[in-house]
Design an enzyme around this catalytic site. Structure first.
Site, PDB file in Angstrom:
ATOM      1  N   MET A 160      30.970   0.019  31.658  1.00  0.00           N
ATOM      2  CA  MET A 160      31.485   1.379  31.809  1.00  0.00           C
ATOM      3  C   MET A 160      32.475   1.354  32.963  1.00  0.00           C
ATOM      4  O   MET A 160      32.116   0.990  34.083  1.00  0.00           O
ATOM      5  CB  MET A 160      30.330   2.338  32.072  1.00  0.00           C
ATOM      6  N   ARG A 295      22.000   7.440  33.310  1.00  0.00           N
ATOM      7  CA  ARG A 295      21.333   8.121  34.423  1.00  0.00           C
ATOM      8  C   ARG A 295      19.825   8.186  34.204  1.00  0.00           C
ATOM      9  O   ARG A 295      19.046   7.981  35.136  1.00  0.00           O
ATOM     10  CB  ARG A 295      21.920   9.526  34.608  1.00  0.00           C
ATOM     11  N   TYR A 432      24.393   4.694  42.488  1.00  0.00           N
ATOM     12  CA  TYR A 432      25.228   4.496  41.291  1.00  0.00           C
ATOM     13  C   TYR A 432      24.811   5.402  40.139  1.00  0.00           C
ATOM     14  O   TYR A 432      23.751   5.980  40.137  1.00  0.00           O
ATOM     15  CB  TYR A 432      25.354   3.036  40.898  1.00  0.00           C
ATOM     16  N   GLU A 433      25.735   5.537  39.168  1.00  0.00           N
ATOM     17  CA  GLU A 433      25.607   6.481  38.052  1.00  0.00           C
ATOM     18  C   GLU A 433      25.461   7.927  38.531  1.00  0.00           C
ATOM     19  O   GLU A 433      24.802   8.740  37.896  1.00  0.00           O
ATOM     20  CB  GLU A 433      24.428   6.101  37.141  1.00  0.00           C
ATOM     21  N   GLY A 434      26.078   8.222  39.644  1.00  0.00           N
ATOM     22  CA  GLY A 434      26.035   9.578  40.195  1.00  0.00           C
ATOM     23  C   GLY A 434      25.013   9.683  41.298  1.00  0.00           C
ATOM     24  O   GLY A 434      23.811   9.542  41.072  1.00  0.00           O
TER      25      GLY A 434
END
Length: 592
Positions: A160, A295, A432-434
């Site tokens: 991604m 997430r 990571y991933e928000g």
């Protein structure tokens, strides 16, 4: 040595959720308890293969070679090949692409096992799972048929690509370009923090890349998404030579060192060949489908690393002899020291709550995807839970892995024991991933304020109705936990009311966001621990010789209510009373 927690996973799948509701979903009619047990038993065996290279992966790390290729640590390539050959990379994918089409409740349980065994290695398939999910939802039929089957087989892997040097959370600042050329686009730009952006474990790497076309509108509305393979692929699926994608470097990191985090340059020469997914300027929506899936799985990673650290701490505490525990004998191990017992007991309780929430979250996602009845309700519920699962489970993994080091004493600070690795590996999870703040903003602004608290109020009502039943339970622990939880629900309602009443001041909402997320994490955890206690009490009552597992379940629930649930009160106080004090602090006062 890691041992998959099969008994507790089985309990969560059979007692926390209603498996019969899964059987009503199209394609899941044959998903039985026996089948799930068989899958998890085999996943446990596979985890032994993954675990063999975990310690070595941390100490040797992935290495970039002079030609830009990347060599993963010893054992990684062999382990990933074993996953593919064993059909494990096909677990969630649709049958039409060669997948097993298992529900999320099964893949979540398997992912927990894998990431406990070797998080750095399992990260590769986490991203590939997300890519498969996104392509199944948004790619054209031709793209699906060409790219998904090799990903499902484990021959190819996925990434991604969002972040750029100047564009982290602010995706509106993306500068990567995509220029149309015949049936494809030429992609140019640099992407950073790309997990498994380059490695030696698969034949090809399929990058999902955010970029802008020349006439795209400004901001996030002008972002498109493209499939960009490392090696170009012919229409019959054959590899046709290197695409214009270069690994400039891989990062030196605090943790997950076995996983290569790459800086990728697209289009150093003529531009990398890429294929538009969906329509132009729809990229962010499509990429978020992959991100939402990732997430949730990162939340599961928080559970995984906590379980791994906990098991190691318990083993050490059973082996280590130091001092004479109160009312014990010389030579008894430190697990008999009351404070060590406290630390391990609270860790166990919280991990069980985390596991219950992850399985319930997976159940909600399955219902949201396939239910014919109450589909909107489950879509709303799963949407509400994802930021809580991602945020709470990952934040708590920091404390749990830290406590595991504490149990080891001085030896925990020494790399030789390996427990420090779990603490370092956990540190990336709330980032990571928000980040946790991004999850909190999503929870506050989109999931609470936008609908004036409708979704969260429905959840609180459901919890209250269930607790009313438990309040009349003759088991003392179940009864007591229900009363304790009712008070926690009341406190949480006041926090929700405060956020909505002050929503005209976005700064106040944002400054309270993380506390709100953590409060709801403890609340959901407590809710499902109340349910666990009720189910355990039922099993104990009808058994002539109650199992120690069920007895321990009751005690774990009691520990959650007495040692962890009280945090809801302090978090609520910070939400209701503490926003003004934070906002009164001037940024320049923080600099000395």
């Amino acid at each position: 040595m890691y041992k998959a927690p099969l008994s507790d996973l089985n309990f969560a799948i059979n007692q926390i959720i209603d498996l019969q509701e899964i059987n009503k979903l199209p394609g899941y009619e044959e998903i039985s308890n026996d089948l799930i047990n068989q899958v998890l038993e085999e996943a446990s065996k596979v985890s032994n293969i993954l675990a063999e290279s975990n310690y070595e992966g941390d100490h040797i790390s992935s290495k970039r070679n002079e030609d830009g290729s990347v060599t993963t640590p010893p054992g990684f390539k062999k382990s990933y090949k074993a996953l593919g050959e064993g059909g494990w990379t096909s677990l969630e994918a649709k049958e039409e692409f060669g997948g097993q089409q298992m529900p999320t409740i099964v893949s979540a349980a398997v992912n927990e096992i894998w990431h406990s065994a070797n998080m750095s290695l399992a990260l590769c398939h986490l991203l590939t799972q997300g890519l498969i999910y996104a392509l199944q939802k948004s790619a054209s039929k031709a793209q699906q048929d060409l790219f998904i089957p090799p990903l499902v087989e484990g021959r190819w892997t996925g990434t991604m690509n969002l972040t750029e040097p100047q564009a982290g959370t602010d995706l509106a600042s993306i500068k990567s370009k995509a220029v149309k050329e015949d049936d494809h686009y030429r992609i140019s730009g640099q992407k950073i923090y790309i997990t498994y952006g380059e490695h030696d474990m698969s034949e090809n790497i399929i990058h999902l890349v955010l970029a802008r076309t020349p006439d795209a509108p400004d901001g996030v509305k002008g972002i498109s998404v493209f499939i960009v393979p490392k090696f170009n692929v012919s229409k019959d699926g054959k590899l046709e030579g290197q695409n214009d994608v270069t690994c400039l470097s891989i990062e030196k990191k605090l943790g997950v060192k076995g996983s290569p985090t790459a800086v990728l340059q697209f289009g150093e020469n003529k531009g990398a060949i890429g294929y538009l997914v969906g329509e132009e300027n729809q990229g962010l929506q499509i990429m978020f489908e992959m991100m939402n899936h990732a997430r949730f799985t990162v939340g599961v990673q928080g559970l995984s690393i906590s379980e791994r650290a906990f098991q190691q701490a318990v083993q050490y505490a059973n082996d280590r002899v130091q001092g004479i525990p109160i009312e014990k004998s010389k030579g008894d191990p430190i697990i008999h020291h009351p404070d060590v017992l406290r630390m391990l007991s609270v860790m166990k309780s919280e991990i069980e709550a985390m596991r219950a929430l992850s399985i319930y979250g997976a159940f909600s996602m399955d219902m949201a995807n396939l239910a014919s009845v109450d589909k909107e309700f489950w879509q709303e519920r799963s949407s509400l839970l994802v930021p809580i699962i991602k945020g709470w489970l990952t934040e708590r993994s920091l404390e749990i892995t830290s406590q595991a080091i504490q149990v080891h004493g001085g030896m925990g600070f020494i790399e030789e024991t390996g427990v420090a690795q779990h603490f370092r590996d956990a540190r990336i999870l709330p980032i990571y991933e928000g980040t946790t703040a991004i999850q909190a903003n999503d929870l506050v602004f989109r999931k609470t304020i936008r609908d004036q608290g409708k979704a969260i109020s429905l959840l609180l009502e459901e919890i209250s109705e269930e607790l009313e039943i438990y309040k009349n339970n003759k088991n003392n622990i179940v009864n007591k936990s229900a009363h304790t939880m009712m008070e926690a629900v009341s406190i949480s309602k006041k926090s929700v009311d405060h956020l909505i009443s002050t929503s005209n001041n976005q700064k106040k909402s944002a400054v309270s966001g993380v506390n709100y997320l953590m409060m709801l994490g403890y609340l959901c955890g407590g809710w499902l621990m109340s349910r666990s206690a009720s189910k355990a009490a039922e099993e104990i009552e009808k058994s002539e010789k109650p199992s120690e597992f069920m007895q321990a379940k009751l005690i774990s629930s009691d520990i959650f209510m007495t040692h962890l649930l009280p945090k809801i009160k302090s978090l609520s106080d910070s939400i209701i009373k503490g926003d003004d004090s934070i906002l009164a602090m001037k940024p320049e006062w923080l600099s000395r």
